[in-house]
Scaffold this active site. Structure first.
Site, mmCIF file in Angstrom:
data_model
loop_
_atom_site.group_PDB
_atom_site.id
_atom_site.type_symbol
_atom_site.label_atom_id
_atom_site.label_comp_id
_atom_site.label_asym_id
_atom_site.label_seq_id
_atom_site.Cartn_x
_atom_site.Cartn_y
_atom_site.Cartn_z
ATOM 1 N N GLU A 177 0.658 -1.285 -0.095
ATOM 2 C CA GLU A 177 -0.123 -0.119 0.009
ATOM 3 C C GLU A 177 0.955 1.374 -0.062
ATOM 4 O OE1 GLU A 177 -3.058 0.080 3.027
ATOM 5 O OE2 GLU A 177 -4.278 -1.226 1.856
ATOM 6 N N GLU A 232 -5.646 -6.564 1.175
ATOM 7 C CA GLU A 232 -4.125 -6.682 1.344
ATOM 8 C C GLU A 232 -3.825 -7.672 0.064
ATOM 9 O OE1 GLU A 232 -4.391 -4.361 4.028
ATOM 10 O OE2 GLU A 232 -2.601 -4.718 3.109
#
Length: 488
Positions: A205, A309
């Site tokens: 991220e 994720e």
């Protein structure tokens, strides 16, 4: 050349390495869909997963102050059985495989591999944790993705990168990038011959406010890893928390482009209850199409989504419980499960790989959770209830208890510095930036000392029992609690 990885108990995967070909992941010339979850809270601890506040380096400092060096090391790492080994053992691998899941994402913190005061010196003992779980997963037919969730300098501004500031310094200082490359060269050299490792997620991220620096780093890390390990896939997250690919150049070879497809319907304060209406399903299809436009346009990228994720990060569900003070909390959970199944159905239709977030926690979002009757939850119950009242965490938090306090500050900021509404990342807005700086940083840094205080005076046997609460024997599954989503 031979790899330093070996295990007498694990045989190599029979069909070689997984590879990206066009929009698909392939194994032995046939499409292969990865389905799984992430082991968040393990080698990269996060506050909402295990119940502390602040950032992992602050937690560890506070625990060291309270416990002293010997007990601190005993609890986290020193003995053969400790927090990190209780968190995921063979029973966990067996359960994971029994659910039909074939991939476990392993988020790791760079502190396991080097120290800030001794950079570029790789701590080989850090590999013992990865090796054990990679081997356990391989033994039960589970692929793993190694994910550098917290890189030197902080590759994003979130708590989950162990970044205690509001700036991702990773992009401002080449030295942090140099250290990250060196870590990956070590990891790639160690696992290059391990075909049960699906691939590497170089940074999780990213948030590069200038965009082009992330692209330059991806070019660099791809070359550096390939020079050591030419076989494994790379999982490259989009910018701005893995959803923005608008500034990405042509796809790199054998790379999965990973978006995190969270849905606001899976958390407190959703746009509306999720009832699976045609309009709501269409909205989720639109969000998926928007986040995967880069992959579709370039006919590349492995179509991996992480339900929180990397691969395809579909929005996992933030569970409610009776302590939230909401009478219909069970109905709300069922609505959120229905939303999750809607997302999984979208991925199944396009044969996208996916991974939910997450496998285990203290009853917030995990597939399994630490039971209410365990020593850990019993000890920390007052602190966990205080967290509900003060909302110091970021992820999926219900801020209603403190909203009236912060709304006037939001208005004051916007009136006096109106440019704050355009501060990167823009989706934060004034509300989330105020939350980030005041509650997630200032408040949580102070509260972590209170958390650590609950461990004061505990003996070795006490600490062992507290750590053991995270073993599968001390945890329960979401099916025990709610019945769970049917479509895994």
């Amino acid at each position: 050349m031979g790899s330093s990885w070996s295990s007498a108990a694990v045989k190599p995967a029979p069909n070689g390495y997984l590879r990206v070909e066009g929009t698909q992941i392939m194994l032995d010339g046939k499409p292969f869909v990865l389905k799984g979850a992430a082991l968040g809270g393990w080698m990269n601890m996060e506050n909402f997963i295990t119940g502390y506040t602040g950032h992992e380096h602050q937690l560890r400092e506070a625990m060291l102050d309270v416990l002293g060096k010997d007990k601190y090391e005993f609890f986290f790492d020193k003995a053969n059985i400790h927090f990190l080994t209780y968190f995921f053992g063979e029973d966990d691998a067996k359960l994971f495989a029994s659910l039909g899941l074939n991939c476990l994402r392993l988020p790791v913190n760079y502190h396991h591999f080097e120290d800030d005061m001794n950079p570029r010196v790789f701590k080989k003992e850090g590999l013992k944790h990865l090796d054990r779980v990679v081997d356990l997963c391989a033994k039960h037919g589970i692929y793993t993705v190694i994910d550098l969730h917290a890189a030197p300098g902080g590759q994003n501004i979130g708590w989950h990168s162990d970044n205690g500031s509001s700036i991702a310094l990773f992009y401002d200082h080449k030295d942090f990038q140099d250290r990250t490359v060196k870590i990956w060269e070590h990891l790639a050299a160690h696992y290059k011959d391990n075909t049960w490792v699906a691939g590497y997620n170089p940074i999780n991220e990213p948030t590069d406010r200038k965009y082009h620096r992330l692209n330059a780093f991806y070019d660099r890390i791809e070359k550096a890893i390939r020079a050591v390990d030419p076989h494994h896939m790379l999982f490259l997250d989009g910018n701005t928390f893995a959803w923005d690919f608008s500034h990405f150049p042509k796809p790199l070879p054998n790379c999965v482009y990973a978006c995190h497809d969270y849905s606001p319907y899976g958390f407190p304060n959703p746009p509306a209850p999720f009832k699976g209406t045609p309009e709501q399903i269409k909205e989720h299809e639109r969000m998926y199409a928007e986040k995967t436009e880069y992959m579709t346009k370039n006919k590349a990228g492995g179509f991996c989504l992480l339900l929180m994720e990397s691969l395809a990060d579909a929005s996992s569900v933030r569970y409610g419980n009776a302590e939230d003070g909401i009478p219909n909390w069970e109905e709300i959970n069922n609505d959120r499960f229905a939303m999750l199944e809607t997302q999984l159905d979208i991925y199944a239709r396009v044969k996208a790989s996916w991974s939910i977030w997450l496998y285990k926690d203290i009853g917030f979002q995990g597939m399994t959770y630490v039971g209410e009757d365990t020593p850990y939850i019993k000890l920390l119950k007052p602190f966990l209830l205080k967290k509900k009242r003060f909302a110091p965490d970021a992820w999926g938090v219900d801020d209603s208890p403190v909203r009236a306090l912060f709304e006037p500050l939001e208005k004051w900021l916007e009136e006096n510095v109106p440019s704050i509404v355009d501060r990167y990342p823009q989706q934060y807005g004034t509300k989330l930036w105020l939350q980030r700086v005041v509650r997630e940083t200032l408040l949580s840094e102070e509260m972590v000392k209170e958390y650590a205080g609950y461990f004061r005076g505990k003996g070795y046997d006490d600490l062992d029992e507290l750590a053991k609460s995270f073993s599968l024997g001390g945890a329960k599954s979401e099916e025990d609690m709610f019945g769970g989503p049917e479509q895994l």
